[in-house]
Design a protein around this motif. Structure first.
Motif, PDB file in Angstrom:
ATOM      1  N   PHE A  46       0.800  -1.215   0.000  1.00  0.00           N
ATOM      2  CA  PHE A  46       0.000   0.000   0.000  1.00  0.00           C
ATOM      3  C   PHE A  46       0.842   1.279   0.000  1.00  0.00           C
ATOM      4  N   GLY A  47       2.128   1.150   0.253  1.00  0.00           N
ATOM      5  CA  GLY A  47       2.988   2.325   0.262  1.00  0.00           C
ATOM      6  C   GLY A  47       3.004   3.058   1.579  1.00  0.00           C
ATOM      7  N   THR A 133       3.584   0.132 -10.039  1.00  0.00           N
ATOM      8  CA  THR A 133       4.332   1.118  -9.267  1.00  0.00           C
ATOM      9  C   THR A 133       4.649   0.527  -7.903  1.00  0.00           C
ATOM     10  N   CYS A 134       5.890   0.673  -7.469  1.00  0.00           N
ATOM     11  CA  CYS A 134       6.280   0.150  -6.158  1.00  0.00           C
ATOM     12  C   CYS A 134       7.334   1.042  -5.544  1.00  0.00           C
ATOM     13  N   LEU A 135       7.619   0.779  -4.282  1.00  0.00           N
ATOM     14  CA  LEU A 135       8.662   1.519  -3.579  1.00  0.00           C
ATOM     15  C   LEU A 135      10.036   1.034  -4.038  1.00  0.00           C
ATOM     16  N   GLY A 157      11.557   8.291  -4.983  1.00  0.00           N
ATOM     17  CA  GLY A 157      10.518   7.783  -4.104  1.00  0.00           C
ATOM     18  C   GLY A 157       9.701   6.633  -4.646  1.00  0.00           C
ATOM     19  N   GLN A 158       9.882   6.249  -5.929  1.00  0.00           N
ATOM     20  CA  GLN A 158       9.109   5.132  -6.454  1.00  0.00           C
ATOM     21  C   GLN A 158       9.780   4.546  -7.690  1.00  0.00           C
TER      22      GLN A 158
END
Length: 199
Positions: A46-47, A133-135, A157-158
């Motif tokens: 979820f980030g 999209t992920c960390l 940041g991503q």
């Protein structure tokens, strides 16, 4: 259909459970799965440290949307999920994907298999591009994306991944239908696949 495309939908044969599409009747199972995610897995999915209320909304949105979700059930419990959300308009050509896998089932090939199912489903719905999209510290997600030939872009940041899809073919449609039929047959034979999807 090229061999690489067919391989995307191949099951994770080393695991005893079953993968099938999820529907609205699986909401409680999906929420329970989100709650079982350990702190790190929840953060990566979820980030942020999602609250119980946020998990409930996410479970409802995942199954009420126009997208597709696949779940891996083992002994009647949902242990891993792949979600796909179409992006924009009545006739979208792109979608975004997300994966969540409980700690004990990580590094088992489930992420690769679930993403393969999503790619096949997206292709058959005319979605030519799948975004992820992920960390930056989510190395597993990045590895799964690379296995499906994703182009990764590292921004502050991503990490954004992009996978291009070919047009659907009668064979790609047949593969998805066979996957769906196989899950229904397994359930009819008493395999523990969780609650059956509605009509």
């Amino acid at each position: 259909m090229p061999a690489r495309q067919a391989a995307r939908a191949a099951p994770t044969s080393a695991l005893p459970g079953t993968i099938r599409k999820l529907s609205t009747v699986d909401r409680d199972d999906l929420l329970a799965h989100f709650k079982r995610l350990d702190a790190e897995s929840r953060h990566l999915r979820f980030g942020y440290a999602a609250s119980t209320a946020t998990l409930g909304r996410s479970a409802a949105e995942a199954l009420a949307s126009s997208g597709v979700a696949y779940g891996y059930f083992e002994e009647g419990r949902l242990r891993a999920v792949g979600e796909m959300y179409p992006l924009g308009g009545l006739f979208p050509t792109a979608a975004e994907a997300a994966l969540s896998i409980e700690e004990q089932w990580q590094d088992s090939g489930l992420g690769t298999t679930l993403l393969g199912r999503l790619l096949l489903a997206g292709r058959n719905r005319g979605l030519s591009t799948l975004y992820m999209t992920c960390l930056p510290d989510n190395a597993r997600m990045q590895a799964v994306a690379r296995k499906h030939a994703a182009i990764l872009r590292f921004d502050e940041g991503q990490v954004a991944g992009e996978i291009r899809q070919p047009y659907p073919t009668p064979f790609s449609l047949l593969i998805e239908a066979m996957d769906d039929g196989s899950a229904l047959v397994m359930a009819a034979l008493g395999a523990p696949t969780g609650r059956m999807p509605g009509p």
